[in-house]
Design an enzyme around this catalytic site. Structure first.
Site, mmCIF file in Angstrom:
data_model
loop_
_atom_site.group_PDB
_atom_site.id
_atom_site.type_symbol
_atom_site.label_atom_id
_atom_site.label_comp_id
_atom_site.label_asym_id
_atom_site.label_seq_id
_atom_site.Cartn_x
_atom_site.Cartn_y
_atom_site.Cartn_z
ATOM 1 N N HIS A 86 165.222 22.246 -75.576
ATOM 2 C CA HIS A 86 165.741 21.834 -74.263
ATOM 3 C C HIS A 86 164.649 21.053 -73.535
ATOM 4 O O HIS A 86 163.784 21.626 -72.883
ATOM 5 C CB HIS A 86 166.152 23.097 -73.484
ATOM 6 C CG HIS A 86 166.767 22.824 -72.140
ATOM 7 N ND1 HIS A 86 167.521 23.769 -71.470
ATOM 8 C CD2 HIS A 86 166.740 21.742 -71.328
ATOM 9 C CE1 HIS A 86 167.926 23.260 -70.314
ATOM 10 N NE2 HIS A 86 167.451 22.044 -70.197
ATOM 11 N N HIS A 120 164.213 17.172 -71.528
ATOM 12 C CA HIS A 120 164.724 15.869 -71.075
ATOM 13 C C HIS A 120 163.567 14.890 -71.129
ATOM 14 O O HIS A 120 162.586 15.059 -70.415
ATOM 15 C CB HIS A 120 165.270 15.972 -69.655
ATOM 16 C CG HIS A 120 166.322 17.025 -69.500
ATOM 17 N ND1 HIS A 120 167.664 16.760 -69.668
ATOM 18 C CD2 HIS A 120 166.233 18.357 -69.231
ATOM 19 C CE1 HIS A 120 168.349 17.882 -69.495
ATOM 20 N NE2 HIS A 120 167.516 18.869 -69.235
ATOM 21 N N HIS A 167 174.494 22.255 -70.490
ATOM 22 C CA HIS A 167 173.879 23.073 -69.448
ATOM 23 C C HIS A 167 174.994 23.892 -68.798
ATOM 24 O O HIS A 167 176.051 23.352 -68.456
ATOM 25 C CB HIS A 167 173.251 22.188 -68.374
ATOM 26 C CG HIS A 167 171.960 21.550 -68.770
ATOM 27 N ND1 HIS A 167 171.803 20.849 -69.930
ATOM 28 C CD2 HIS A 167 170.748 21.524 -68.146
ATOM 29 C CE1 HIS A 167 170.548 20.408 -69.997
ATOM 30 N NE2 HIS A 167 169.889 20.798 -68.930
ATOM 31 N N GLU A 219 173.026 27.764 -64.915
ATOM 32 C CA GLU A 219 171.702 27.624 -64.312
ATOM 33 C C GLU A 219 171.886 27.856 -62.816
ATOM 34 O O GLU A 219 171.505 28.898 -62.298
ATOM 35 C CB GLU A 219 171.131 26.218 -64.590
ATOM 36 C CG GLU A 219 169.778 25.955 -63.949
ATOM 37 C CD GLU A 219 169.350 24.474 -64.035
ATOM 38 O OE1 GLU A 219 170.192 23.614 -64.345
ATOM 39 O OE2 GLU A 219 168.162 24.195 -63.761
ATOM 40 N N ASP A 262 162.166 22.074 -70.419
ATOM 41 C CA ASP A 262 163.130 21.366 -69.572
ATOM 42 C C ASP A 262 162.596 19.995 -69.127
ATOM 43 O O ASP A 262 162.840 19.012 -69.796
ATOM 44 C CB ASP A 262 163.505 22.244 -68.364
ATOM 45 C CG ASP A 262 164.865 21.908 -67.781
ATOM 46 O OD1 ASP A 262 165.547 21.035 -68.328
ATOM 47 O OD2 ASP A 262 165.248 22.530 -66.767
ATOM 48 N N ASP A 263 161.902 19.945 -67.984
ATOM 49 C CA ASP A 263 161.328 18.701 -67.465
ATOM 50 C C ASP A 263 159.855 18.956 -67.150
ATOM 51 O O ASP A 263 159.481 19.125 -65.985
ATOM 52 C CB ASP A 263 162.067 18.265 -66.190
ATOM 53 C CG ASP A 263 163.529 17.974 -66.447
ATOM 54 O OD1 ASP A 263 163.849 16.902 -66.989
ATOM 55 O OD2 ASP A 263 164.368 18.848 -66.127
HETATM 56 ZN ZN LIG Z 1 167.793 20.820 -68.531
#
Ligand SMILES: [Zn+2]
Length: 341
Positions: free
Chosen positions: A21, A23, A201, A204, A282-283
């Site tokens: 996961h 981005h 997703h 969340e 994630d980021d």
């Molecule tokens: Zn994400």
């Protein structure tokens, strides 16, 4: 001795991790943001790298997304996407990551006038380079923006036909609240008909019902985040029995206030419920750390042992989009990692 120098950190760095996961636009560090802005003649609303970092103080997912979409405005050419991904792969290699699944958002680039071939060709070239330079395998996930029209997602997916053979999965991301996943059933069904699996997703910021909906209506094989499944015990039992992987992102959840602190994060509860949990960043440029930082933070917050991390890495390798030869090689490396004594 700093935290990063501890024996456990060294061991965690050596663990051959798989990141499911991630981005790629969320790996854009402020330094590269400035360099690309200069290269492309883009004016940024910040004076300095420090000013960009100071802006990374988010209230929730939407406040992050505003800055996120602004940041990716510096990406214009294949070379930009290549440089972005290579900068990430270099950090991933330092973190001991062996496999990465890059999500990207073609629609966010199309609306800026950047055609599909630019991100596709730039990212695919970087994936090939990472394999030869770092022995990092990778997969590509074409994600759709859930806060835009589902018909547009379908249209963009069809436009991407020249790269369908290079797509390992389709995904669904962006602002979750009030954007139920079921609206995207058609494009996920179309991808599935071509042999391309789906991930989404869900759970969340959105409710547990969105996890159920993503699983049932989109027939996804993994849930990104999924932490709010705990609000629905019947769903937890079903996810557990089906071994559906959850790609959990601990530092992201703290930064976006999904949980107040890491020690209050539901990760231990998710694992105690028998769920198929994996750890991801994630980021990482926006959320305070990559794979190693996420692992170290979980060790410090939950007291997890080597065996705990081996188990979650095993989950990730099993859930990854990779050929069986690579999977067996990584599982073999995992078997060779020293566990608890
Ligand atoms: Zn994400």
């Amino acid at each position: 001795m700093t935290t990063r120098d501890t024996e456990m950190t060294t061991w965690l760095r050596g663990l051959p991790k798989a990141e499911l996961h991630l981005h790629i636009e969320g790996t854009l560090e402020p330094e590269l943001m400035f360099a690309l802005a200069e290269r492309n003649g883009v004016t940024l609303p910040y004076d300095s790298v420090a000013a960009v970092r100071a802006a990374y103080d988010f209230d929730d997912l939407p406040s992050f997304l505003d800055l996120y979409y602004q940041g990716m405005g510096v990406l214009h050419t294949r070379e930009d996407f290549f440089d972005l991904a290579m900068a990430y792969f270099a950090r991933a290699q330092e973190d001991g990551v062996a496999h990465v699944e890059l999500s990207f958002d073609p629609q966010a680039h199309l609306v800026r006038g950047v055609p599909l071939e630019v991100p596709f060709e730039g990212l695919l070239a970087a994936c090939r380079e990472a394999e030869s330079r770092y022995d990092i395998s990778s997969a590509l996930i074409m994600s759709f923006l859930r806060d835009r029209d589902p018909a547009e997602a379908l249209e963009v997916f069809e436009q991407a036909a020249p790269w369908h053979a290079s797509i390992d999965a389709v995904g669904l991301d962006s602002a979750e609240r009030d954007h139920p996943p079921g609206r995207f059933a058609e494009v996920f069904e179309r991808a599935r008909a071509l042999g391309i699996p789906g991930v989404a997703h869900a759970g969340e910021e959105g409710p547990a019902a969105y996890i159920r909906e993503a699983w049932e209506a989109l027939e996804v094989c993994r849930i990104d985040h999924g932490v709010r499944c705990l609000e629905d015990p019947e769903l937890v039992a079903r996810l557990r029995d089906a071994r559906v992987p959850l790609t959990v992102c601990p530092l992201s959840n703290v930064k976006l206030k999904v949980t107040p602190t890491l020690t209050e994060h539901p990760l231990p509860a998710l694992r105690e419920a028998g769920l198929n949990v994996t750890l991801n960043s994630d980021d990482p440029a926006y959320f305070g750390g990559g794979m190693l930082d996420n692992h170290v933070a979980c060790h410090e917050a939950f007291g997890w042992t080597r065996d705990d991390f081996i188990a979650m890495t095993h989950n990730a390798v099993q859930a990854a989009f990779m050929d069986e030869g690579r999977r067996e090689a990584l599982l073999e490396r995992l078997r060779g990692v020293a566990s608890d004594v």
